[in-house]
Design a protein around this motif. Structure first.
Motif, PDB file in Angstrom:
ATOM      1  N   TYR A   1      39.033  43.788  47.864  1.00 26.35           N
ATOM      2  CA  TYR A   1      38.848  44.346  46.641  1.00 26.35           C
ATOM      3  C   TYR A   1      38.846  46.069  46.629  1.00 26.35           C
ATOM      4  CZ  TYR A   1      33.829  45.143  47.722  1.00 26.35           C
ATOM      5  OH  TYR A   1      32.535  45.182  48.306  1.00 26.35           O
TER       6      TYR A   1
ATOM      7  N   GLU B   1      40.202  49.820  48.971  1.00 27.61           N
ATOM      8  CA  GLU B   1      41.242  50.417  50.128  1.00 27.61           C
ATOM      9  C   GLU B   1      40.660  49.947  51.713  1.00 27.61           C
ATOM     10  OE1 GLU B   1      39.638  51.967  47.567  1.00 27.61           O
ATOM     11  OE2 GLU B   1      40.531  53.934  46.995  1.00 27.61           O
TER      12      GLU B   1
ATOM     13  N   GLU C   1      47.560  43.969  43.701  1.00 30.86           N
ATOM     14  CA  GLU C   1      48.276  44.623  44.843  1.00 30.86           C
ATOM     15  C   GLU C   1      49.808  44.690  44.746  1.00 30.86           C
ATOM     16  OE1 GLU C   1      46.933  43.729  48.863  1.00 30.86           O
ATOM     17  OE2 GLU C   1      48.483  44.636  49.925  1.00 30.86           O
TER      18      GLU C   1
ATOM     19  N   LYS D   1      46.418  51.928  49.692  1.00 29.29           N
ATOM     20  CA  LYS D   1      45.867  51.496  50.953  1.00 29.29           C
ATOM     21  C   LYS D   1      47.080  51.406  51.936  1.00 29.29           C
ATOM     22  CE  LYS D   1      45.849  46.448  50.664  1.00 29.29           C
ATOM     23  NZ  LYS D   1      44.762  45.202  50.593  1.00 29.29           N
TER      24      LYS D   1
ATOM     25  N   TRP E   1      43.969  48.820  39.283  1.00 32.43           N
ATOM     26  CA  TRP E   1      42.618  48.460  38.270  1.00 32.43           C
ATOM     27  C   TRP E   1      43.030  48.631  36.913  1.00 32.43           C
ATOM     28  CZ3 TRP E   1      42.263  50.453  43.279  1.00 32.43           C
ATOM     29  CH2 TRP E   1      41.134  49.910  44.147  1.00 32.43           C
TER      30      TRP E   1
ATOM     31  N   ASN F   1      40.031  47.001  52.446  1.00 38.77           N
ATOM     32  CA  ASN F   1      39.851  45.542  52.512  1.00 38.77           C
ATOM     33  C   ASN F   1      38.683  44.909  52.600  1.00 38.77           C
ATOM     34  OD1 ASN F   1      42.837  45.376  52.527  1.00 38.77           O
ATOM     35  ND2 ASN F   1      42.691  46.419  54.475  1.00 38.77           N
TER      36      ASN F   1
ATOM     37  N   PRO G   1      44.908  40.782  46.033  1.00 37.04           N
ATOM     38  CA  PRO G   1      45.136  41.199  47.361  1.00 37.04           C
ATOM     39  C   PRO G   1      44.072  40.208  48.384  1.00 37.04           C
ATOM     40  CG  PRO G   1      44.000  42.859  46.113  1.00 37.04           C
ATOM     41  CD  PRO G   1      44.407  41.934  45.080  1.00 37.04           C
TER      42      PRO G   1
ATOM     43  N   LEU H   1      47.142  49.773  44.643  1.00 34.87           N
ATOM     44  CA  LEU H   1      46.008  48.676  44.295  1.00 34.87           C
ATOM     45  C   LEU H   1      45.868  49.353  42.971  1.00 34.87           C
ATOM     46  CD1 LEU H   1      43.636  48.875  47.186  1.00 34.87           C
ATOM     47  CD2 LEU H   1      45.126  46.868  46.369  1.00 34.87           C
TER      48      LEU H   1
ATOM     49  N   PRO I   1      41.263  44.725  41.664  1.00 38.98           N
ATOM     50  CA  PRO I   1      42.390  45.171  41.647  1.00 38.98           C
ATOM     51  C   PRO I   1      43.405  44.115  41.973  1.00 38.98           C
ATOM     52  CG  PRO I   1      41.507  45.599  43.946  1.00 38.98           C
ATOM     53  CD  PRO I   1      40.346  44.865  43.096  1.00 38.98           C
TER      54      PRO I   1
ATOM     55  N   HIS J   1      50.419  50.348  50.233  1.00 32.89           N
ATOM     56  CA  HIS J   1      50.358  49.422  49.137  1.00 32.89           C
ATOM     57  C   HIS J   1      49.462  50.154  48.086  1.00 32.89           C
ATOM     58  CE1 HIS J   1      51.272  45.993  52.015  1.00 32.89           C
ATOM     59  NE2 HIS J   1      50.154  46.660  52.743  1.00 32.89           N
TER      60      HIS J   1
END
Lengths: 237, 597
Positions: free
Chosen positions: B386, B388, B231, B583, B572, B390, B377, B570, B229, B568
């Motif tokens: 990669y 939620e 961010e 996240k 994809w 971390n 991220p 994310l 992903p 935040h």
């Protein structure tokens, strides 16, 4: 306004000898950069045209080329600065052409690296762990030569370099100067010895081409004179 | 044929973050740096006004104040643990740079000189504080040169003009990269234990930009296509003062030295938008104010620009009105000579590109696309995370503008970009080398370069008629007008449709150059593919975020919404669509409150 560009072309892959191609940019503006015109040609007329560029405002030093017979950064010369609608663009001289306006910069970088272009005593302890003290006057002594962006406009406009590519050239001397006259550094003697060799500063014939070509307005001839004087007198002033 | 190299740590990109990582990684690990440019051409060199650190050389200052200012500047979207870490590390980082020989400007006592910058304040008085450590107005140039020089001294392995096109992942861990050597067109595999992306931002997605042609988001696009992903991609900074039409950056340092923004009616206007710090408010605040001034007909001569005025008499007039003083308490008054000394490159840019002498004439400026707050991220060690939760991806790192730690949140403060790349470049390098010591090289798949080779072959053999430049121009215009300083759902949805249509056209791009040597036609097309992928992510992330925060200013959702959107994004890329998840933001000391300057 209509601008006619005559551009040097060379590509070992197409089997043709070096030649010039002519392109017309019909709707150029007087505030266009020469780089804008090259982008226009590559983008809309002939994608095989090759040149380097990155920042597009005279800071990264990628796009040094010979424009109407003089070295410039293509991103730092405007159409109106040239005073003509006929623009000839060629690679900088004295370095092997790889393709079109792209030259092999390695001989230039080798000369640069030969003068030990790095701060020599970074591991010296500083008593309080903070910065070394350097007065504004001491800092000013080498300010001009910190501006170099390694574009090669100077070295490739130098008749001594054209005559003998082993000459270290003005850009390398500028970068040596930046450290020789920095009172925090401790490698001046090594650099002065290197520049006192046969292919060092004494190859400079003060033609002033370098100073005129520098897009950063570095007074290169003066920097070279400073180095010559330091070698002669054994003193860094 | 493919050439195979093996290094424990491979760093992609040779700007400030990549070189910092290289300096530290190469101390203990066999390290290579790959860059599509010669390292000194990197965009770090374009940074002007300074690098932030609470040295307190001229007046009282504290890393805690720097932390709070950065949290507030981020509009509370920055992760406070990472911001605190960066601001605490800042002081030592500056001394490290000085010890490496960086030629900072100096105070009369010979210490590192500092100047005020937007959003940096004395937390007690609320007034601007001198925190930006500078080398005239070419601080980035000095950082880039100094780091490159020290890398030469340390004999770091450089592969210049190698463009990385793919990331090799094996069993959920980084195993290397695939690159093309620009001079020959040959593909190279760099087999690695750890890979660090330090590939910079993607400001070339917008029409008016301060960014280099090289800023095409290569690292972020590669990571995205490999299923990871990105961010907070909706947060992109527009710097208030780009040279009109050119977009070339005019440093905030001009306002730090007393310059003011003036509208077409000859009025200073920032006092209406930021009564306390006025022309030294955060960049998002000022760019919005400028748009409002222009929208309400107060552009200069009815056009889309305003004036930045640094003429000594104007500086002195407003310094007197503001009651600004020097550190010794005397009234702040400047001279043409002082401006020339402190802002030499700015003066020169204006003379070259505008024919304007800032000492005697005001400078026409407009907001310009400038900085990527979002990105790949990472945590504060540079490890790419990669999901939620971390979770770190083994062996994969990112640092600098390519990364999103996140220390800039919704809006970056000036001087924090250089700080970011120095601090997190260093830690990514240290951590990657340590990681590499503890693991063996993974076996590479037999076909590691095949996906790239197939894609290049396919691009070279297309029979369509589309032009890379035409598609790029359409993308840049759409993004500048609808995913710029102000945004609406309608405009952004239109852009998403535009980008999808442009992606379809992109599949039919015709290349004139079918050769191997410096095929810049092919590389420009490749980079456009990267930008189109990122533009779609940016627009999709932006349209989903139904609030205004920092640089993301919605005309249909004008307020910050901490209840629903203090999180935040994310994003994809999955089967042709963008999937969004969220996240939490790390909040430690500073609870969100209204942000006023």
């Amino acid at each position: 306004m209509k601008i006619t560009l005559k551009i040097y072309r060379y590509n070992t892959e197409d089997g043709k000898p070096p030649h010039y191609d002519t392109f017309v940019v019909p709707d150029a503006e007087e505030n266009d950069l020469v780089l804008d015109l090259l982008e226009c040609v590559r983008g809309y007329q002939d994608g095989t045209l090759s040149f380097r560029r990155s920042c597009a405002h005279g800071i990264c030093g990628s796009d040094a080329m010979r424009i109407n017979g003089r070295n410039y950064l293509a991103c730092k010369v405007l159409v109106k600065d040239l005073g003509t609608d006929q623009i000839t663009i060629e690679p900088i001289l004295g370095l092997p052409v790889l393709k079109d306006l792209i030259v092999d910069m390695n001989p230039f970088y080798e000369h640069y690296r030969s003068v030990l272009p790095f701060f020599m005593c970074p591991d010296d302890p500083v008593a309080d762990g903070k910065e070394r003290i350097q007065t504004p006057e001491e800092r000013e002594r080498y300010d001009d030569t910190t501006k170099c962006i390694l574009c090669a406009c100077c070295t490739t406009s130098c008749p001594s370099f054209w005559a003998d590519g082993r000459y270290v050239g003005p850009a390398a001397i500028v970068n040596a100067h930046r450290f020789i006259f920095d009172n925090r550094d401790c490698g001046a003697e090594d650099r002065l010895n290197i520049l006192n060799e046969q292919m060092g500063v004494w190859r400079c014939r003060t033609a002033f081409n370098c100073t005129e070509a520098c897009p950063r307005d570095i007074n290169i001839t003066k920097a070279i004179a400073d180095v010559k004087k330091a070698i002669t007198t054994g003193k860094i002033e | 044929m493919t050439n195979i190299h093996q290094f424990e740590v491979v760093i992609v990109g040779a700007g400030g973050a990549g070189l910092m990582a290289a300096m530290f990684a190469s101390r203990t690990a066999k390290t290579a740096v790959l860059s599509k440019l010669h390292p000194t051409r990197s965009h770090t060199g374009a940074a002007q006004g300074g690098i932030g650190a609470a040295l307190g050389n001229l007046e009282e200052d504290h890393p805690d104040w720097h932390t709070y200012d950065s949290v507030k500047g981020s509009d509370y979207l920055g992760d406070q643990d990472a911001i605190e870490f960066m601001c605490n590390e800042a002081v030592e980082a500056i001394y490290d740079l000085e010890h490496m020989g960086l030629p900072f400007s100096r105070t009369p006592e010979g210490r590192i000189a500092q100047r005020p910058f937007g959003g940096h304040t004395n937390n007690v008085t609320g007034k601007p504080v001198m925190r930006s450590c500078y080398a005239a107005d070419r601080t980035g140039h000095m950082i880039l040169q100094t780091l490159y020089q020290q890398c030469l001294r340390n004999q770091v392995n450089f592969f210049d003009e190698f463009q990385v096109l793919d990331l090799i992942l094996v069993k959920g861990a980084a195993a290397g990269v695939v690159a093309v050597e620009l001079a020959t067109g040959e593909l190279h595999i760099f087999h690695a234990k750890a890979v660090i992306f330090a590939t910079g931002g993607h400001g070339r997605i917008w029409e008016i930009t301060s960014n280099a042609y090289a800023y095409t988001g290569d690292g972020a696009a590669i990571v995205l296509r490999r299923g990871l992903p990105l961010e907070d991609m909706e947060f992109f900074q527009f710097h208030p003062t780009g040279i009109y039409k050119f977009g070339i950056l005019i440093t905030e340092g001009v306002r730090g030295e007393g310059g003011v923004l003036i509208n077409g009616e000859g009025q200073r206007f920032m006092e209406h938008y930021a009564p306390h710090v006025k022309d030294l408010a955060s960049r998002d605040v000022i760019s919005r104010a400028m748009y409002i001034e222009m929208r309400e007909g107060r552009g200069v001569n009815g056009k889309r620009y305003l004036y930045l005025d640094v003429r000594p008499e104007i500086v002195n007039k407003y310094a007197e009105i503001d009651g600004r003083t020097r550190p010794d308490g005397t009234p702040y008054r400047t001279t043409a000579q002082e401006i020339l000394t402190k802002l030499p490159d700015i003066i020169e840019f204006c003379r070259v590109y505008l024919g304007v002498d800032p000492v005697t004439q005001p400078i026409p400026v407009q907001p310009t696309a400038h900085y990527t707050m979002g990105g790949i991220p990472t945590n504060q060690y540079g490890q790419v995370v990669y999901d939620e939760k971390n979770s770190p991806m083994p062996g994969l790192y990112a640092a600098g503008e390519a990364a999103c730690v996140s220390v800039h949140g919704a809006n970056r403060l000036g001087t924090n970009s250089l700080l970011d790349l120095v601090v997190f470049g260093k830690h990514a390098g240290i951590h990657a080398a340590r990681y590499a010591r503890g693991v063996a090289f993974q076996d590479l798949p037999a076909d590691a370069a095949d996906p790239v080779r197939q894609r290049l072959d396919e691009m070279l053999n297309r029979t369509g008629k589309e032009k890379t430049a035409a598609i790029a121009d359409a993308m840049k215009a759409a993004m500048f007008h609808h995913v710029g300083v102000f945004r609406t759902e309608e405009g952004m949805k239109e852009v998403i449709e535009d980008i999808r249509a442009l992606k379809e056209r992109y599949r039919h791009v015709h290349l004139d150059d079918r050769g191997k040597i410096f095929n810049t036609d092919l590389l420009n097309a490749w980079e456009l593919g990267n930008m189109l992928d990122l533009a779609e992510v940016i627009a999709a992330s932006a349209v989903a975020r139904q609030e205004s925060r920092g640089a993301h200013a919605r005309q249909d959702f004008t307020k910050r919404d901490d209840v629903n959107w203090l999180k935040h994004t994310l994003a994809w890329q999955k089967e042709g669509a963008i999937e969004l998840r969220y996240k939490p933001v790390v909040i430690t000391k500073f609870q969100p409150k209204e942000r006023v300057y």
